[in-house]
Design an enzyme around this catalytic site. Structure first.
Site, PDB file in Angstrom:
ATOM      1  N   ARG A   1       0.848  -1.186   0.000  1.00  0.00           N
ATOM      2  CA  ARG A   1       0.000   0.000   0.000  1.00  0.00           C
ATOM      3  C   ARG A   1       0.887   1.241   0.000  1.00  0.00           C
ATOM      4  O   ARG A   1       2.002   1.220   0.503  1.00  0.00           O
ATOM      5  CB  ARG A   1      -0.893   0.021   1.243  1.00  0.00           C
ATOM      6  CG  ARG A   1      -1.981  -1.043   1.225  1.00  0.00           C
ATOM      7  CD  ARG A   1      -2.905  -0.918   2.418  1.00  0.00           C
ATOM      8  NE  ARG A   1      -2.259  -1.283   3.661  1.00  0.00           N
ATOM      9  CZ  ARG A   1      -1.750  -0.451   4.545  1.00  0.00           C
ATOM     10  NH1 ARG A   1      -1.808   0.859   4.333  1.00  0.00           N
ATOM     11  NH2 ARG A   1      -1.182  -0.881   5.643  1.00  0.00           N
TER      12      ARG A   1
ATOM     13  N   TYR B   1      -1.338  -3.696  -6.982  1.00  0.00           N
ATOM     14  CA  TYR B   1      -1.125  -4.422  -5.732  1.00  0.00           C
ATOM     15  C   TYR B   1      -2.384  -4.424  -4.852  1.00  0.00           C
ATOM     16  O   TYR B   1      -3.045  -3.381  -4.704  1.00  0.00           O
ATOM     17  CB  TYR B   1       0.059  -3.833  -4.931  1.00  0.00           C
ATOM     18  CG  TYR B   1       0.063  -4.353  -3.514  1.00  0.00           C
ATOM     19  CD1 TYR B   1       0.578  -5.622  -3.241  1.00  0.00           C
ATOM     20  CD2 TYR B   1      -0.530  -3.644  -2.486  1.00  0.00           C
ATOM     21  CE1 TYR B   1       0.500  -6.148  -1.966  1.00  0.00           C
ATOM     22  CE2 TYR B   1      -0.603  -4.158  -1.206  1.00  0.00           C
ATOM     23  CZ  TYR B   1      -0.092  -5.406  -0.950  1.00  0.00           C
ATOM     24  OH  TYR B   1      -0.180  -5.934   0.309  1.00  0.00           O
TER      25      TYR B   1
ATOM     26  N   LYS C   1      -9.563  -2.144   2.098  1.00  0.00           N
ATOM     27  CA  LYS C   1      -9.193  -0.972   2.896  1.00  0.00           C
ATOM     28  C   LYS C   1      -9.967   0.279   2.460  1.00  0.00           C
ATOM     29  O   LYS C   1     -10.362   1.086   3.286  1.00  0.00           O
ATOM     30  CB  LYS C   1      -7.691  -0.717   2.776  1.00  0.00           C
ATOM     31  CG  LYS C   1      -6.819  -1.900   3.192  1.00  0.00           C
ATOM     32  CD  LYS C   1      -7.045  -2.296   4.609  1.00  0.00           C
ATOM     33  CE  LYS C   1      -6.004  -3.317   5.070  1.00  0.00           C
ATOM     34  NZ  LYS C   1      -6.202  -3.697   6.464  1.00  0.00           N
TER      35      LYS C   1
ATOM     36  N   HIS D   1     -10.514  -1.670  12.008  1.00  0.00           N
ATOM     37  CA  HIS D   1      -9.437  -2.539  11.516  1.00  0.00           C
ATOM     38  C   HIS D   1      -9.203  -3.626  12.561  1.00  0.00           C
ATOM     39  O   HIS D   1      -8.224  -3.596  13.298  1.00  0.00           O
ATOM     40  CB  HIS D   1      -8.187  -1.675  11.319  1.00  0.00           C
ATOM     41  CG  HIS D   1      -7.062  -2.349  10.594  1.00  0.00           C
ATOM     42  ND1 HIS D   1      -5.771  -1.879  10.643  1.00  0.00           N
ATOM     43  CD2 HIS D   1      -7.028  -3.433   9.786  1.00  0.00           C
ATOM     44  CE1 HIS D   1      -4.986  -2.651   9.916  1.00  0.00           C
ATOM     45  NE2 HIS D   1      -5.722  -3.602   9.379  1.00  0.00           N
TER      46      HIS D   1
ATOM     47  N   SER E   1      -0.924  -3.187  11.024  1.00  0.00           N
ATOM     48  CA  SER E   1      -0.615  -4.166   9.991  1.00  0.00           C
ATOM     49  C   SER E   1       0.597  -4.996  10.387  1.00  0.00           C
ATOM     50  O   SER E   1       1.569  -4.471  10.939  1.00  0.00           O
ATOM     51  CB  SER E   1      -0.318  -3.452   8.681  1.00  0.00           C
ATOM     52  OG  SER E   1      -1.401  -2.636   8.337  1.00  0.00           O
TER      53      SER E   1
ATOM     54  N   CYS F   1       1.071  -7.278  12.670  1.00  0.00           N
ATOM     55  CA  CYS F   1       1.318  -7.574  14.097  1.00  0.00           C
ATOM     56  C   CYS F   1       0.721  -8.927  14.470  1.00  0.00           C
ATOM     57  O   CYS F   1       0.569  -9.232  15.652  1.00  0.00           O
ATOM     58  CB  CYS F   1       0.700  -6.512  14.988  1.00  0.00           C
ATOM     59  SG  CYS F   1       1.722  -5.050  15.167  1.00  0.00           S
TER      60      CYS F   1
ATOM     61  N   ASP G   1      -9.347  -9.167   9.701  1.00  0.00           N
ATOM     62  CA  ASP G   1      -8.827  -7.836   9.356  1.00  0.00           C
ATOM     63  C   ASP G   1      -9.799  -6.688   9.626  1.00  0.00           C
ATOM     64  O   ASP G   1      -9.373  -5.619  10.019  1.00  0.00           O
ATOM     65  CB  ASP G   1      -8.409  -7.820   7.878  1.00  0.00           C
ATOM     66  CG  ASP G   1      -7.494  -6.646   7.524  1.00  0.00           C
ATOM     67  OD1 ASP G   1      -6.610  -6.315   8.333  1.00  0.00           O
ATOM     68  OD2 ASP G   1      -7.670  -6.053   6.449  1.00  0.00           O
TER      69      ASP G   1
ATOM     70  N   ARG H   1       1.689 -12.267  -0.457  1.00  0.00           N
ATOM     71  CA  ARG H   1       0.356 -12.532   0.103  1.00  0.00           C
ATOM     72  C   ARG H   1      -0.286 -13.799  -0.440  1.00  0.00           C
ATOM     73  O   ARG H   1       0.038 -14.259  -1.531  1.00  0.00           O
ATOM     74  CB  ARG H   1      -0.568 -11.357  -0.261  1.00  0.00           C
ATOM     75  CG  ARG H   1      -0.123 -10.004   0.265  1.00  0.00           C
ATOM     76  CD  ARG H   1      -0.469  -9.831   1.702  1.00  0.00           C
ATOM     77  NE  ARG H   1      -0.016  -8.564   2.257  1.00  0.00           N
ATOM     78  CZ  ARG H   1      -0.679  -7.896   3.207  1.00  0.00           C
ATOM     79  NH1 ARG H   1      -1.805  -8.363   3.682  1.00  0.00           N
ATOM     80  NH2 ARG H   1      -0.177  -6.784   3.690  1.00  0.00           N
TER      81      ARG H   1
HETATM   82  C1  OXD Z   1      -2.834  -4.306   6.128  1.00  0.00           C
HETATM   83  C2  OXD Z   1      -3.452  -5.460   5.485  1.00  0.00           C
HETATM   84  O1  OXD Z   1      -1.851  -3.780   5.612  1.00  0.00           O
HETATM   85  O2  OXD Z   1      -4.372  -6.034   6.074  1.00  0.00           O
HETATM   86  O3  OXD Z   1      -3.326  -3.914   7.193  1.00  0.00           O
HETATM   87  O4  OXD Z   1      -3.060  -5.808   4.366  1.00  0.00           O
HETATM   88 MN    MN Z   2      -5.056  -4.948   7.786  1.00  0.00          MN
END
Ligand code: OXD
Ligand code: MN
Length: 587
Positions: free
Chosen positions: A70, A199, A208, A228, A251, A253, A278, A370
């Protein structure tokens, strides 16, 4: 099927007149169409085949090397005024931005096909759900959206023939030019425009862009919450009762790992279920509780580090019908990544498509590579994950990567204190967003990159929601990432995080006491079950429950500096900081 809805048709006509595709294809959600598109993408090299015996239905994709994450610095919230976007978002005047984008999109789909993807975020027929339409010139996007959302005629049906209540999304790959890459949201028009990227987070506009940035706006206006957050359920097998927890973590974690955790051996009396990994949309229902749905239908998870040890449920979810992006591809057509827990292949192609061997100095998989996998395939998926009513939330977790500051777990004194904890959340940056790695940054509620309006108003919305929820979830902060004297993780983490979740649920049920500290309620060490842990005893645990005054003096200064950025900071949060200082002064 196409829709008769004039608001949709008119917009598609306008966008087609702008981008000038050779043809328009309506995505219907059927298996046949998916297979045709997959075959077409294989023929052009957009997708590469994988070993169908071991990975049935799986395909492989590489993004451009300059397009692997991102791009927060190129993500805009173009609300009518800068003030409405707030201090944490990039902003440009909407008219100016539209002009800029229209110039970029002009003719950008010449020689290409425009796909019309109608989709639902949320379970079909749920009062929580919302419809979106994404126009894209990428088959890869279509195939991902087929996994991540509910696509096709169900969405037209849910929208109806006249409603204008849907979110517009235009994605054009154009030239994948970084200098002209824009991910733009116009909340006042329920519109998202993405150009020059291919991407995931930049182009799967339901995720998102819609489910967080646009939805957070809708949620504020309509009195609900778009967060989130993962959602997990813990069933007490004996009583048959399941309690649900949501958790916001920045993100990378380990949200996906936590959402799919397998409890340690001692906890035979419990089962953990995954509802989402998510995003959570939450509403107060008639019973006065907060209920949540997962608006997504798949997982777009980080591959590196996912193994049968760290997250078997995730790995098993990806065994079929999955799109792998930017991982390595072995000679035998298997995916591979660092931390997969299987020996490195003798020969593979790395994420850039270059030959790779275990001797190579380069990473085989991009750190932000991913898998896109259907949630229904997850072994731990909750029987209620598509329940239109959602699931009732007992506790909300906040957390980040803190080497020292935050204890393993502590509980907020009340809702507003919990909002303060969320607003002050911090973590080290990771590879999920492009930019520096290893820098500590404040990431309120893990929404810094995703809040679609002024974050001061967002804090206010959290505080207002607390007044509306009669039976409020309790709020906790967790930190799995403390380091010991040798710089190693001091807490075993992964499935053992269940030990903390168990304590949290016992707290919510009134089954255990706690120790009051200036920052919140801490567990009594003996109340966290350590059975079966090797090389970790109650003395080790005690070290993870320490609140170090000196560190917290710095932390409070850091929080003060952070909160000072928000002109629209609710008074309640300044009061929380003052109260925290006072508790330390008295302690
Ligand atoms: C993020 C994702 O970056 O879920 O939070 O991809
Ligand atoms: Mn996320």
């Amino acid at each position: 099927m196409e829709t008769r809805n004039p608001t949709v048709r008119q917009w598609i006509d306008e966008m087609a007149a702008l981008t000038k595709p050779d043809q328009i294809v309506w995505i219907d959600g059927s298996r046949e169409q998916k297979d045709e598109l997959t075959a077409e993408a294989m023929s052009t090299g957009e997708l590469l085949p994988m070993n169908q015996e071991r990975w049935p239905g799986c395909v492989y994709h590489r993004t451009a090397v300059n397009d692997v994450a991102r791009v927060e610095h190129r993500t805009f919230i173009c609300a009518p005024s800068k003030e409405e976007a707030g201090p944490t978002n990039n902003w440009m005047d909407p008219a100016e931005m539209y002009e800029k984008l229209y110039a970029l999109y002009d003719g950008s789909m010449q020689g290409r096909t425009m796909y019309v993807i109608p989709y639902i975020m949320g379970p079909v027929g749920s009062p929580f759900s919302k419809v979106g339409v994404e126009l894209t010139d990428s088959i890869y996007v279509v195939l991902n959206m087929l996994i991540m959302t509910r696509v096709g005629d169900v969405a037209w049906k849910q929208l109806g023939d006249t409603s204008n209540d849907w979110v517009r999304g235009l994605h054009g790959k154009k030239d994948i030019d970084e200098e002209n890459r824009y991910i733009v949201h116009f909340p006042q028009d329920n519109t998202i425009m993405s150009v020059n990227s291919g991407y995931g987070g930049n182009v799967l506009l339901g995720k998102k862009c819609f489910a967080l940035r646009i939805a957070s706006n809708l949620a504020r206006n309509e009195g609900w919450m778009a967060e989130h957050m993962l959602i997990l359920g813990v069933e007490n097998v004996e009583t048959g009762e399941t309690r649900y927890v949501t958790g916001a973590f920045p993100s990378a974690c380990g949200k996906t790992n936590l959402a799919m955790l397998i409890p340690p051996a001692y906890a035979k009396g419990y089962k953990v279920y995954t509802v989402g990994d998510d995003i959570a949309w939450m509403r107060v229902m008639d019973d006065g509780r907060l209920w949540a749905i997962n608006p997504e239908a798949g997982f777009f998870g980080v591959a590196p580090g996912t193994s049968m040890k760290s997250n078997p449920n995730a790995l098993l979810t990806t065994k079929a019908n999955t799109i792998f992006t930017n991982v390595a591809l072995t000679e035998d057509g298997d995916p591979w990544w660092e931390g997969m827990g299987v020996p490195a292949p003798a020969r593979a192609l790395d994420w850039k498509g270059n030959p790779w061997t275990p001797e190579s100095t380069q990473k085989a998989a991009n750190p932000n590579s991913r898998f896109t996998a259907p949630a229904a395939q997850c072994p731990s998926i909750s029987p209620h994950w598509e329940d239109p009513a959602g699931v009732p939330i007992t506790a909300i977790l906040f957390g980040g990567r803190r080497a020292k500051t935050a204890p393993l777990v502590y509980e907020a004194f009340d809702w507003n204190h919990g909002v303060f904890i969320g607003a002050a959340m911090a973590s080290e940056t990771t590879a999920a967003a492009s930019g520096a790695v290893g820098v500590v940054r404040r990431d309120p509620m893990a929404m810094l990159p995703f809040c679609g309006y002024n974050m001061g108003d967002y804090f206010r919305h959290w505080i207002d929601m607390g007044r509306k929820i009669e039976h409020k979830p309790r709020i906790f902060n967790v930190n799995w990432f403390q380091l010991d004297e040798n710089g190693r993780f001091a807490w075993p983490g992964f499935g053992d995080n269940f030990r903390v979740i168990e304590w949290i649920l016992k707290r919510c049920a009134g089954e255990v006491d706690a120790v009051e500290s200036p920052i919140g309620y801490l567990p009594k060490p003996e109340d966290i079950v350590l059975d079966g842990l090797e090389d970790f005893d109650i003395e080790d645990l005690k070290k993870l429950l320490v609140v170090d005054r000196e560190i917290w003096e710095d932390e409070m200064d850091g929080i003060a500096e952070h909160l000072a950025k928000f002109e629209r900071l609710p008074n309640e949060l300044s009061e929380q900081l003052a109260a925290l200082r006072e508790r330390f002064a008295k302690a």
